[in-house]
Design a protein around this motif. Structure first.
Motif, PDB file in Angstrom:
ATOM      1  N   ILE A 116       3.134 -16.608 -21.033  1.00  0.00           N
ATOM      2  CA  ILE A 116       1.732 -16.185 -21.114  1.00  0.00           C
ATOM      3  C   ILE A 116       1.155 -16.123 -19.705  1.00  0.00           C
ATOM      4  CG2 ILE A 116      -0.549 -16.713 -22.049  1.00  0.00           C
ATOM      5  CD1 ILE A 116       0.821 -18.334 -24.235  1.00  0.00           C
ATOM      6  N   LEU A 117       0.544 -14.984 -19.368  1.00  0.00           N
ATOM      7  CA  LEU A 117      -0.067 -14.798 -18.047  1.00  0.00           C
ATOM      8  C   LEU A 117      -1.488 -14.259 -18.215  1.00  0.00           C
ATOM      9  CD1 LEU A 117       2.979 -13.184 -16.228  1.00  0.00           C
ATOM     10  CD2 LEU A 117       2.010 -15.420 -15.706  1.00  0.00           C
ATOM     11  N   PRO A 118      -2.411 -14.710 -17.369  1.00  0.00           N
ATOM     12  CA  PRO A 118      -3.795 -14.223 -17.473  1.00  0.00           C
ATOM     13  C   PRO A 118      -3.935 -12.815 -16.900  1.00  0.00           C
ATOM     14  CG  PRO A 118      -3.593 -15.749 -15.632  1.00  0.00           C
ATOM     15  CD  PRO A 118      -2.257 -15.757 -16.331  1.00  0.00           C
ATOM     16  N   ILE A 119      -4.802 -12.043 -17.514  1.00  0.00           N
ATOM     17  CA  ILE A 119      -5.092 -10.697 -17.026  1.00  0.00           C
ATOM     18  C   ILE A 119      -6.005 -10.802 -15.806  1.00  0.00           C
ATOM     19  CG2 ILE A 119      -6.283  -8.528 -17.581  1.00  0.00           C
ATOM     20  CD1 ILE A 119      -5.385  -8.911 -20.460  1.00  0.00           C
TER      21      ILE A 119
ATOM     22  N   HIS B 273      -6.622 -10.424 -25.930  1.00  0.00           N
ATOM     23  CA  HIS B 273      -7.860 -10.812 -25.263  1.00  0.00           C
ATOM     24  C   HIS B 273      -7.669 -10.787 -23.736  1.00  0.00           C
ATOM     25  CE1 HIS B 273      -9.309 -11.669 -29.217  1.00  0.00           C
ATOM     26  NE2 HIS B 273      -8.440 -12.650 -29.410  1.00  0.00           N
ATOM     27  N   ASP B 274      -7.728 -11.951 -23.102  1.00  0.00           N
ATOM     28  CA  ASP B 274      -7.635 -12.010 -21.642  1.00  0.00           C
ATOM     29  C   ASP B 274      -6.251 -12.437 -21.164  1.00  0.00           C
ATOM     30  OD1 ASP B 274      -7.796 -14.550 -22.663  1.00  0.00           O
ATOM     31  OD2 ASP B 274      -9.079 -15.345 -21.078  1.00  0.00           O
ATOM     32  N   LYS B 275      -5.229 -12.264 -22.019  1.00  0.00           N
ATOM     33  CA  LYS B 275      -3.875 -12.695 -21.661  1.00  0.00           C
ATOM     34  C   LYS B 275      -2.854 -11.617 -21.994  1.00  0.00           C
ATOM     35  CE  LYS B 275      -4.666 -17.659 -22.319  1.00  0.00           C
ATOM     36  NZ  LYS B 275      -6.123 -17.562 -22.496  1.00  0.00           N
ATOM     37  N   VAL B 276      -1.736 -11.661 -21.275  1.00  0.00           N
ATOM     38  CA  VAL B 276      -0.577 -10.829 -21.582  1.00  0.00           C
ATOM     39  C   VAL B 276       0.520 -11.757 -22.080  1.00  0.00           C
ATOM     40  CG1 VAL B 276       1.179  -9.282 -20.670  1.00  0.00           C
ATOM     41  CG2 VAL B 276      -1.170  -9.083 -19.866  1.00  0.00           C
ATOM     42  N   LEU B 277       1.127 -11.404 -23.214  1.00  0.00           N
ATOM     43  CA  LEU B 277       2.153 -12.238 -23.836  1.00  0.00           C
ATOM     44  C   LEU B 277       3.505 -11.539 -23.752  1.00  0.00           C
ATOM     45  CD1 LEU B 277       0.199 -13.186 -27.111  1.00  0.00           C
ATOM     46  CD2 LEU B 277       0.105 -14.311 -24.890  1.00  0.00           C
ATOM     47  N   LEU B 278       4.519 -12.279 -23.303  1.00  0.00           N
ATOM     48  CA  LEU B 278       5.873 -11.752 -23.233  1.00  0.00           C
ATOM     49  C   LEU B 278       6.772 -12.638 -24.088  1.00  0.00           C
ATOM     50  CD1 LEU B 278       4.602 -11.756 -20.075  1.00  0.00           C
ATOM     51  CD2 LEU B 278       6.633 -10.374 -19.729  1.00  0.00           C
TER      52      LEU B 278
ATOM     53  N   ILE C  45       4.178  -3.100 -26.991  1.00  0.00           N
ATOM     54  CA  ILE C  45       2.912  -2.555 -27.479  1.00  0.00           C
ATOM     55  C   ILE C  45       2.134  -2.103 -26.245  1.00  0.00           C
ATOM     56  CG2 ILE C  45       0.712  -3.162 -28.575  1.00  0.00           C
ATOM     57  CD1 ILE C  45       2.258  -5.081 -30.347  1.00  0.00           C
ATOM     58  N   PRO C  46       1.552  -0.896 -26.231  1.00  0.00           N
ATOM     59  CA  PRO C  46       0.887  -0.389 -25.016  1.00  0.00           C
ATOM     60  C   PRO C  46      -0.033  -1.419 -24.362  1.00  0.00           C
ATOM     61  CG  PRO C  46       0.863   1.273 -26.730  1.00  0.00           C
ATOM     62  CD  PRO C  46       1.434   0.035 -27.362  1.00  0.00           C
ATOM     63  N   VAL C  47       0.348  -1.814 -23.153  1.00  0.00           N
ATOM     64  CA  VAL C  47      -0.428  -2.792 -22.389  1.00  0.00           C
ATOM     65  C   VAL C  47      -0.802  -2.150 -21.060  1.00  0.00           C
ATOM     66  CG1 VAL C  47      -0.401  -5.010 -21.216  1.00  0.00           C
ATOM     67  CG2 VAL C  47       0.668  -4.786 -23.459  1.00  0.00           C
ATOM     68  N   THR C  48      -2.095  -1.929 -20.856  1.00  0.00           N
ATOM     69  CA  THR C  48      -2.547  -1.288 -19.615  1.00  0.00           C
ATOM     70  C   THR C  48      -3.124  -2.290 -18.630  1.00  0.00           C
ATOM     71  OG1 THR C  48      -4.701  -0.857 -20.625  1.00  0.00           O
ATOM     72  CG2 THR C  48      -3.045   0.869 -20.807  1.00  0.00           C
ATOM     73  N   ALA C  49      -3.361  -3.534 -19.078  1.00  0.00           N
ATOM     74  CA  ALA C  49      -3.974  -4.534 -18.198  1.00  0.00           C
ATOM     75  C   ALA C  49      -3.028  -4.920 -17.068  1.00  0.00           C
ATOM     76  CB  ALA C  49      -4.355  -5.777 -19.006  1.00  0.00           C
ATOM     77  N   LEU C  50      -3.616  -5.271 -15.937  1.00  0.00           N
ATOM     78  CA  LEU C  50      -2.846  -5.685 -14.775  1.00  0.00           C
ATOM     79  C   LEU C  50      -2.875  -7.200 -14.640  1.00  0.00           C
ATOM     80  CD1 LEU C  50      -4.066  -3.026 -12.180  1.00  0.00           C
ATOM     81  CD2 LEU C  50      -2.127  -2.884 -13.750  1.00  0.00           C
ATOM     82  N   VAL C  51      -1.865  -7.723 -13.943  1.00  0.00           N
ATOM     83  CA  VAL C  51      -1.744  -9.161 -13.729  1.00  0.00           C
ATOM     84  C   VAL C  51      -1.649  -9.432 -12.236  1.00  0.00           C
ATOM     85  CG1 VAL C  51      -0.244 -11.164 -14.066  1.00  0.00           C
ATOM     86  CG2 VAL C  51      -0.643  -9.587 -15.954  1.00  0.00           C
ATOM     87  N   ASP C  52      -2.391 -10.422 -11.735  1.00  0.00           N
ATOM     88  CA  ASP C  52      -2.253 -10.848 -10.346  1.00  0.00           C
ATOM     89  C   ASP C  52      -0.964 -11.641 -10.224  1.00  0.00           C
ATOM     90  OD1 ASP C  52      -4.478  -9.808  -9.030  1.00  0.00           O
ATOM     91  OD2 ASP C  52      -5.784 -11.371  -9.832  1.00  0.00           O
ATOM     92  N   CYS C  53      -0.014 -11.148  -9.441  1.00  0.00           N
ATOM     93  CA  CYS C  53       1.286 -11.817  -9.404  1.00  0.00           C
ATOM     94  C   CYS C  53       2.031 -11.536  -8.111  1.00  0.00           C
ATOM     95  CB  CYS C  53       2.143 -11.375 -10.588  1.00  0.00           C
ATOM     96  SG  CYS C  53       2.666  -9.633 -10.518  1.00  0.00           S
ATOM     97  N   ASP C  54       3.014 -12.395  -7.838  1.00  0.00           N
ATOM     98  CA  ASP C  54       4.005 -12.131  -6.806  1.00  0.00           C
ATOM     99  C   ASP C  54       5.170 -11.448  -7.516  1.00  0.00           C
ATOM    100  OD1 ASP C  54       6.541 -12.658  -5.313  1.00  0.00           O
ATOM    101  OD2 ASP C  54       5.164 -13.552  -3.872  1.00  0.00           O
ATOM    102  N   GLU C  55       5.325 -10.157  -7.293  1.00  0.00           N
ATOM    103  CA  GLU C  55       6.308  -9.342  -8.007  1.00  0.00           C
ATOM    104  C   GLU C  55       7.708  -9.941  -7.942  1.00  0.00           C
ATOM    105  OE1 GLU C  55       8.214  -4.815  -7.669  1.00  0.00           O
ATOM    106  OE2 GLU C  55       6.368  -5.350  -6.612  1.00  0.00           O
ATOM    107  N   ASN C  56       8.116 -10.365  -6.749  1.00  0.00           N
ATOM    108  CA  ASN C  56       9.465 -10.871  -6.558  1.00  0.00           C
ATOM    109  C   ASN C  56       9.695 -12.146  -7.361  1.00  0.00           C
ATOM    110  OD1 ASN C  56      12.011 -10.569  -5.292  1.00  0.00           O
ATOM    111  ND2 ASN C  56      11.503 -12.209  -3.865  1.00  0.00           N
ATOM    112  N   GLN C  57       8.703 -13.027  -7.377  1.00  0.00           N
ATOM    113  CA  GLN C  57       8.870 -14.296  -8.085  1.00  0.00           C
ATOM    114  C   GLN C  57       8.895 -14.093  -9.598  1.00  0.00           C
ATOM    115  OE1 GLN C  57       6.453 -17.543  -6.879  1.00  0.00           O
ATOM    116  NE2 GLN C  57       7.327 -17.628  -4.852  1.00  0.00           N
TER     117      GLN C  57
END
Length: 362
Positions: free
Chosen positions: A349-352, A282-287, A240-252
């Protein structure tokens, strides 16, 4: 009663000083009231009259720890704003060695009218624990890289075969523009696969940046597509179109997604379909990673994530444990639901990410 009170206070002070953790009591204005000996040693304030002073004032006595003290002040502010127990990791530099990592718990206290009463700070040195976790993470990464090597070699062999055939045509004098277009496309494909493989294999320090998860997922799926095809498995995406970004370590995060997808592939010896869903709430991204494998008995699900506990014959259980740790370090969570002979769903689940004004980044 006064003597009894003094004796009780003495016993409490002795107990707190005997603790191997940093313990600090502050008033509602952030002034230090009581600190145990370990806490004073951490900031080299043993001979400083610290009582009644704030971090800014204490920094003048111990300039080397100025930044660390101000970080403590900022995390106090977060605890006050949340109004409940707050847990975080704080890094405190050391003059004669590498920085120490502390697992810190902050408990804000309030008067009955809601005014600030004080704050209790307890910090435990987890530097060695973090080193052990990093060694386990590297070990698991090497294991994943080794398992992926065969799939990567197979994936590279296919475009190389095409390129070799077209080179043979060119050698015989058959020049067509589509030959060059196809060869360049196949070379780009090889470059993509090799780059993704090297990014995963390369040791990296924690490097948090704002990323779009759909991009990371597509890269991981491309890396595992060959292994899926070999096992007669189709990986389907439902984003589903998700434009929000997540603070993350890409490799991990890629390591986590690879672990989950590899587990799904191995759980489906007869082939089938794996569905990867991505949603924003809301304030989370769900995978969601949904497989059609043999499933996991309910009594075993609770133990998943424990070291050396695994449902696989040759597994170590470290892959899922490391995945839990990585997601936890990203302030997220993993939930696993499964039904035997039907399949397993792994929810991440990761926070936006949001800026200082609490606006979500999109």
């Amino acid at each position: 009663m006064e003597e009894a009170l003094k004796e009780s206070e003495k016993q409490l002070r002795t107990l707190i000083n005997a603790m191997p953790d940093l313990v600090c009591f502050k008033d509602g204005e952030g002034r230090w009231l009581k600190v145990n000996e370990f806490g004073l040693r951490v900031f080299q304030l043993e001979n400083v009259p610290y009582q009644g002073k704030t971090e800014a004032e204490l920094a003048t006595f111990s300039p080397f720890y100025r930044d660390a003290l101000f970080c403590c002040k900022e995390s106090d502010k977060q605890a006050w704003e949340r109004g409940c127990t707050f847990r975080l990791e704080e890094v405190i530099p050391q003059i004669n060695g590498e920085p120490k990592v502390f697992d810190v718990i902050k408990v804000p206290l309030f008067h009955s009218d809601g005014q600030r009463k004080g704050i209790v700070v307890i910090g435990r040195d987890i530097t060695e624990l973090k080193k052990t976790e990093e060694l386990l993470r590297k070990s698991e990464k090497l294991s994943v890289v080794g398992q992926l090597a065969a799939g990567v070699a197979h994936e590279i062999r296919n475009p190389l075969t095409s390129i070799r055939g077209f080179v043979q045509f060119l050698r015989e004098g058959n020049f067509k523009d589509e030959y060059f277009t196809t060869m360049l496309s196949e070379l780009d494909r090889i470059e993509l696969i090799v780059n993704e493989f090297l990014v995963l294999a390369k040791p990296q320090v924690m490097n948090f940046r704002r990323k779009n998860l759909s991009t990371l997922l597509h890269q991981v799926i491309a890396l595992l597509s060959t292994e899926a095809v070999i096992n007669n498995i189709q990986i389907v995406t439902d984003f589903i179109p998700v434009t929000a970004l997540v603070d993350c370590d890409e490799n991990q995060l890629k390591q986590v997604f690879i672990n989950i997808l590899k587990n799904a592939i191995e759980a489906m010896p007869n082939g089938g379909q794996i569905t990867v869903q991505l949603k924003q709430q809301h304030d989370k991204v769900l995978l969601y990673f949904i497989d059609q494998g043999y499933g996991i008995p309910e009594e075993r699900i609770q133990k998943l994530g424990e070291p050396f506990y695994t449902t696989k014959e040759k597994g170590t259980g470290l892959g899922l444990m490391i995945s839990y740790k990585i997601i936890q370090s990203h302030q997220g969570s993993i939930q696993i639901k499964s039904r035997e002979n039907i399949g397993t769903t792994v929810e991440v689940i990761l926070p936006i990410a949001f800026d200082e004004s609490h606006n979500f980044h999109t």
